[in-house]
Design an enzyme around this catalytic site. Structure first.
Site, mmCIF file in Angstrom:
data_model
loop_
_atom_site.group_PDB
_atom_site.id
_atom_site.type_symbol
_atom_site.label_atom_id
_atom_site.label_comp_id
_atom_site.label_asym_id
_atom_site.label_seq_id
_atom_site.Cartn_x
_atom_site.Cartn_y
_atom_site.Cartn_z
ATOM 1 N N ASP A 129 66.553 -10.495 147.341
ATOM 2 C CA ASP A 129 65.098 -10.397 147.134
ATOM 3 C C ASP A 129 64.697 -8.967 146.754
ATOM 4 O O ASP A 129 63.626 -8.752 146.200
ATOM 5 C CB ASP A 129 64.366 -10.733 148.449
ATOM 6 C CG ASP A 129 63.725 -12.108 148.444
ATOM 7 O OD1 ASP A 129 63.367 -12.601 147.356
ATOM 8 O OD2 ASP A 129 63.575 -12.679 149.538
ATOM 9 N N LYS A 167 64.799 -23.289 144.968
ATOM 10 C CA LYS A 167 65.835 -22.241 144.898
ATOM 11 C C LYS A 167 67.219 -22.849 145.089
ATOM 12 O O LYS A 167 68.157 -22.566 144.333
ATOM 13 C CB LYS A 167 65.569 -21.168 145.980
ATOM 14 C CG LYS A 167 64.391 -20.262 145.649
ATOM 15 C CD LYS A 167 63.943 -19.396 146.821
ATOM 16 C CE LYS A 167 62.650 -18.673 146.458
ATOM 17 N NZ LYS A 167 62.064 -17.879 147.542
ATOM 18 N N GLN A 172 62.933 -16.819 153.728
ATOM 19 C CA GLN A 172 61.672 -17.207 153.089
ATOM 20 C C GLN A 172 60.490 -16.671 153.908
ATOM 21 O O GLN A 172 60.434 -16.834 155.123
ATOM 22 C CB GLN A 172 61.596 -18.738 152.956
ATOM 23 C CG GLN A 172 60.414 -19.236 152.156
ATOM 24 C CD GLN A 172 60.441 -18.821 150.685
ATOM 25 O OE1 GLN A 172 61.493 -18.631 150.087
ATOM 26 N NE2 GLN A 172 59.267 -18.676 150.096
HETATM 27 N N1 GUN Z 1 57.592 -16.094 149.821
HETATM 28 C C1 GUN Z 1 56.863 -16.109 148.663
HETATM 29 N N2 GUN Z 1 57.537 -15.491 147.678
HETATM 30 C C2 GUN Z 1 58.710 -15.076 148.194
HETATM 31 C C3 GUN Z 1 59.846 -14.397 147.657
HETATM 32 O O1 GUN Z 1 59.888 -14.012 146.470
HETATM 33 N N3 GUN Z 1 60.865 -14.171 148.524
HETATM 34 C C4 GUN Z 1 60.824 -14.561 149.817
HETATM 35 N N4 GUN Z 1 61.872 -14.276 150.588
HETATM 36 N N5 GUN Z 1 59.792 -15.195 150.350
HETATM 37 C C5 GUN Z 1 58.749 -15.449 149.538
#
Ligand code: GUN
Length: 302
Positions: A121, A54, A98
């Site tokens: 998100d 990311k 995350q």
């Molecule tokens: N953990 C696995 N997928 C995601 C996601 O799309 N966003 C976040 N914040 N954590 C994750």
């Protein structure tokens, strides 16, 4: 093979190029760039690799990027304070915590502490509500469903009046994509059915689908005879079914399999997404789009 492949890896490049161009234009005209912070608690290897990807993507687009790594034993209070700090930081437009978080931290409490206008998100209840209302209310559609819709649209698949069947009812994929596909508007206007583990006859529903979206987390769940000839099949499953040595790097890597029996399904479907290289690459791409949009909302450009 009769089905056209919908490659997330290719669509990603198109969208990232569009984002980069917009970032440069906004920077030139307004002197600001989108700012994204990723908060990672602990060192879960999968989470580390997601967060690294990311941040790398954000950097490649000219975003301000902050990777804020915290130890496994950070207190809930300290994490909430950290979120508050970024909520009040004018250079940050997107905050991503995350998941999963360690057991001693209440995940819901943490997600609810993020300013809904920085919740790229789309997991905050305010953004879930906005998604349900639809139209201009929607600020941050959750990234995986947004990526799925984008793939369907860019592949030229007709959604208006289409029978969409969603397999799975998770908060992150199944529920939001079902809502998005049934809303009024382009890339939607579909008739949606959601099926799940308690559905009596999965096959009979899947067989009706013009667009079949599978997010069950069960490798090979969807059999070729469940697919209507010519249907668009979107496979969201990323199941680790073993390990192999990568030819490129010589390192151990996971063998990934989708929720659909790809080899057989591709002979029947009209369009199909591969695993890997299908839906997966779209999630980070849409996170970048949400972060850019957050800045655009702030500047009154969207
Ligand atoms: N953990 C696995 N997928 C995601 C996601 O799309 N966003 C976040 N914040 N954590 C994750």
């Amino acid at each position: 093979m009769t089905a056209k492949l919908i490659k997330g890896t290719e669509i990603r490049e198109q969208i990232l190029a569009e984002i980069k161009e917009e970032v440069e234009k906004i920077k030139a005209e307004h002197g600001v760039v989108p700012g994204l912070v990723t908060i990672l608690v602990g060192e879960n290897p999968a989470s580390v690799s997601y967060v690294t990807a990311k941040i790398k993507t954000a950097k490649s687009l000219g975003f301000k990027e902050v990777q804020d790594n915290q130890p496994d034993d950070i207190s809930e209070e300290a994490l909430l304070e950290l979120i508050d700090k970024y909520n009040n930081d004018d250079t940050i437009h997107g905050i991503l915590v995350q998941l999963p978080l360690p057991k001693h931290i209440d995940e819901k409490k943490v997600l609810n502490a993020i300013d809904p206008d920085k919740d790229v998100d789309g997991f905050h209840p305010v953004n879930v509500g906005r998604l349900m209302i639809g139209g201009k209310e929607v600020k941050f559609p959750p990234c995986t469903p947004a990526g799925i819709q984008e793939m369907i649209v860019r592949a030229g698949v007709e959604t208006e009046g289409a029978e969409v069947v969603v397999v799975g009812r998770s908060n992150i994929v199944g529920k939001p994509i079902a809502v998005m596909m049934m809303q009024k508007g382009p890339g939607a206007n579909a008739t949606v059915t959601v099926v799940h583990t308690r559905t009596k006859d999965l096959a009979s529903h899947c067989k009706r689908a013009d667009i079949l979206i599978v997010a069950a987390g069960v490798p090979g769940l969807v059999k070729p005879e469940w697919i209507k000839p010519g249907a668009c099949v979107i496979d969201v499953g990323v199941n680790r079914v073993g390990e192999k040595i990568s030819e490129k790097t010589g390192k151990k890597v996971a063998i990934l399999r989708g929720d659909v029996d790809f080899d057989a399904a591709k002979e029947i479907a009209g369009w199909i997404t591969p695993v890997p290289g299908g839906v997966g690459p779209m999630t980070i791409t849409m996170l970048m789009k949400n972060t850019l949009n957050s800045l655009k909302y702030k500047l009154g450009l969207a």
